[in-house]
Design an enzyme around this catalytic site. Structure first.
Site, PDB file in Angstrom:
ATOM      1  N   LYS A  78     -19.771   1.649 -81.982  1.00  0.00           N
ATOM      2  CA  LYS A  78     -19.680   0.387 -81.257  1.00  0.00           C
ATOM      3  C   LYS A  78     -18.871  -0.648 -82.026  1.00  0.00           C
ATOM      4  O   LYS A  78     -17.963  -1.264 -81.471  1.00  0.00           O
ATOM      5  CB  LYS A  78     -21.078  -0.158 -80.950  1.00  0.00           C
ATOM      6  CG  LYS A  78     -21.802   0.592 -79.853  1.00  0.00           C
ATOM      7  CD  LYS A  78     -22.415   1.889 -80.358  1.00  0.00           C
ATOM      8  CE  LYS A  78     -23.135   2.655 -79.255  1.00  0.00           C
ATOM      9  NZ  LYS A  78     -23.669   3.937 -79.764  1.00  0.00           N
ATOM     10  N   ASP A  98     -32.693   2.567 -86.941  1.00  0.00           N
ATOM     11  CA  ASP A  98     -31.476   2.954 -86.242  1.00  0.00           C
ATOM     12  C   ASP A  98     -30.670   1.686 -85.993  1.00  0.00           C
ATOM     13  O   ASP A  98     -31.052   0.838 -85.184  1.00  0.00           O
ATOM     14  CB  ASP A  98     -31.838   3.633 -84.908  1.00  0.00           C
ATOM     15  CG  ASP A  98     -30.605   4.094 -84.129  1.00  0.00           C
ATOM     16  OD1 ASP A  98     -29.471   3.894 -84.619  1.00  0.00           O
ATOM     17  OD2 ASP A  98     -30.775   4.632 -83.015  1.00  0.00           O
ATOM     18  N   TRP A 139     -34.401   3.810 -77.020  1.00  0.00           N
ATOM     19  CA  TRP A 139     -33.210   4.497 -76.514  1.00  0.00           C
ATOM     20  C   TRP A 139     -33.593   5.873 -75.990  1.00  0.00           C
ATOM     21  O   TRP A 139     -34.398   6.587 -76.594  1.00  0.00           O
ATOM     22  CB  TRP A 139     -32.177   4.625 -77.643  1.00  0.00           C
ATOM     23  CG  TRP A 139     -30.921   5.326 -77.259  1.00  0.00           C
ATOM     24  CD1 TRP A 139     -30.147   5.101 -76.165  1.00  0.00           C
ATOM     25  CD2 TRP A 139     -30.283   6.390 -77.977  1.00  0.00           C
ATOM     26  NE1 TRP A 139     -29.057   5.953 -76.153  1.00  0.00           N
ATOM     27  CE2 TRP A 139     -29.119   6.751 -77.256  1.00  0.00           C
ATOM     28  CE3 TRP A 139     -30.581   7.063 -79.159  1.00  0.00           C
ATOM     29  CZ2 TRP A 139     -28.258   7.756 -77.676  1.00  0.00           C
ATOM     30  CZ3 TRP A 139     -29.720   8.054 -79.589  1.00  0.00           C
ATOM     31  CH2 TRP A 139     -28.571   8.406 -78.854  1.00  0.00           C
TER      32      TRP A 139
END
Length: 397
Positions: free
Chosen positions: A247, A212, A130
């Site tokens: 999310k 993560d 990311w």
């Protein structure tokens, strides 16, 4: 003092959103920004979240600070959702948890915590990872090294390359940053067998796993998506986890997440909690409350929790369906290039595997917005634009 400053380059993904809004093409499509969108292209509030917020509106009776580590009930419930309610590290009281401003806040808190424990520690991140992982780690004072992760030729995880690098080049005390599920940007995840092998390597070499897990629930399911993380936590003595509610609860703007630290024993867990609280106090002092209170309300109520899980299942199924539909739509355009890997990958993201020049044509000639790496957000597709996107891809190949 300020005359020496120079402008910071605009974030490429956020800048795409600006260009998209300015575009007057009625067929424009935004596949850049990483948020879930429904069939109408809208990031709607989940029904379970709406009902939780209604309850909060009538029941909340104070706006006092929630404390440095946030709500204890939220922390406990999110740790159970992430690790599994019956995980031994929870039963053994080896986990320190703090509510944070989103998953990004959790990453920063954990990075600063690591820098307190071992100043200038080396963090190994996958290539690619990311976009904000490296800036967050570096700004906390950590050193960055990379291991191979995604093989752009096979469109799969380069596990042999990853294993070889981590075996040969890491040192005891190094940190290995892994994506819990729904890898951003590639969509290519480790299998459970690969998680097992990685966990054994991490333990043998004395490395610290940093997981993560920002998209839990959007791959195969809440428990299935956390299976690798839970396996790792079973095997290693120490581990750190950044979890996000952005999310899977749709709480993007509420900035809701948690930082978790697993220690080798309960006594060390108390110490790590105090050190993490110290990092937070010197940073933002207290986390925001509303989003965590909404998530906490849902997780504490069996009916709301089931409603949330059902909504999440619908989102997950829609993303899977869009993956298959895009592959079929590209194939229907007569393209011989194989895009079937998109169906095998998980979560909201995949690389199209086209060149930066072809991406530029998609953006400037067809108003299909994606970043130069060719990463797309599958949730930006819908029944109204998927054929147009397929035709546009065919036109630039």
């Amino acid at each position: 003092m300020f005359e020496s400053l120079r402008a910071v380059p605009a974030d490429p993904i956020l800048n795409l959103s600006v260009l998209y809004r300015q575009d007057t093409n009625p067929n424009k499509v935004d596949l850049g920004v990483g948020v879930y969108k429904d069939e109408k292209g809208h990031t709607a509030i989940m029904e379970a979240v709406s009902r939780a917020q209604e309850r909060i509106l009538f029941e909340e009776n104070t706006k006092a600070y929630v404390g440095i580590a946030g709500s204890k009930q939220f922390c406990d419930l999110l740790a159970q959702v992430t690790l599994g309610a019956d995980h031994n590290v929870l039963a053994d009281k080896r986990v320190a948890v703090a509510q944070t401003p989103g998953g990004s806040g959790a990453l920063r808190v954990l990075a600063e915590f690591i820098n307190v424990a071992k100043p200038g520690a080396t963090v190994w991140v996958g290539n690619p990872t990311w976009a904000n992982h490296i800036p967050i780690m570096q700004s906390a004072g950590l050193k960055i090294k990379q291991f191979p992760y995604y093989d752009r030729a096979s469109k799969e995880v380069d596990f042999d390359g990853m294993l070889a690098t981590l075996t040969a080049d890491t040192q005891a005390g190094d940190v290995v940053l892994l994506h819990g599920c729904c890898h951003n940007p590639s969509g290519a995840d480790l299998t459970l067998e690969q998680w097992q092998t990685t966990a054994e390597l991490v333990k043998a070499k004395g490395l610290l796993p940093f997981v993560d897990i920002a998209y839990q629930g959007l791959g195969e399911g809440m428990d299935e998506d956390a299976a690798g993380l839970r396996l790792m936590a079973n095997l290693v003595p120490e581990m750190v986890i950044a979890s996000s509610c952005s999310k899977n609860f749709g709480l993007y703007r509420e900035r809701t997440g948690a930082a978790m630290i697993i220690s080798s024993n309960p006594e060390h867990a108390i110490l790590t909690q105090s050190q993490m609280n110290g990092v937070i106090r010197a940073n933002y002092s207290m986390p925001p409350s509303h989003g965590a209170l909404a998530a906490e309300t849902i997780l504490a109520d069996p009916k709301l929790k089931q409603m949330w899980r059902d909504e999440l299942k619908t989102m997950r199924k829609r993303i899977k369906d869009l993956r298959s539909q895009l592959v079929d739509a590209i194939k229907a355009e007569g393209i011989e290039q194989d895009f079937s890997f998109i169906e095998r990958q998980k979560g909201m993201f995949s690389f199209l595997g086209i060149s930066a020049e072809q991406v530029d044509q998609l953006v400037n000639k067809h108003s299909v917005y994606l970043v130069s790496s060719s990463r797309i957000n599958l949730a930006g597709l819908n029944q109204h634009n998927i054929a147009y996107v397929a035709k546009s891809i065919a036109a630039v190949l």
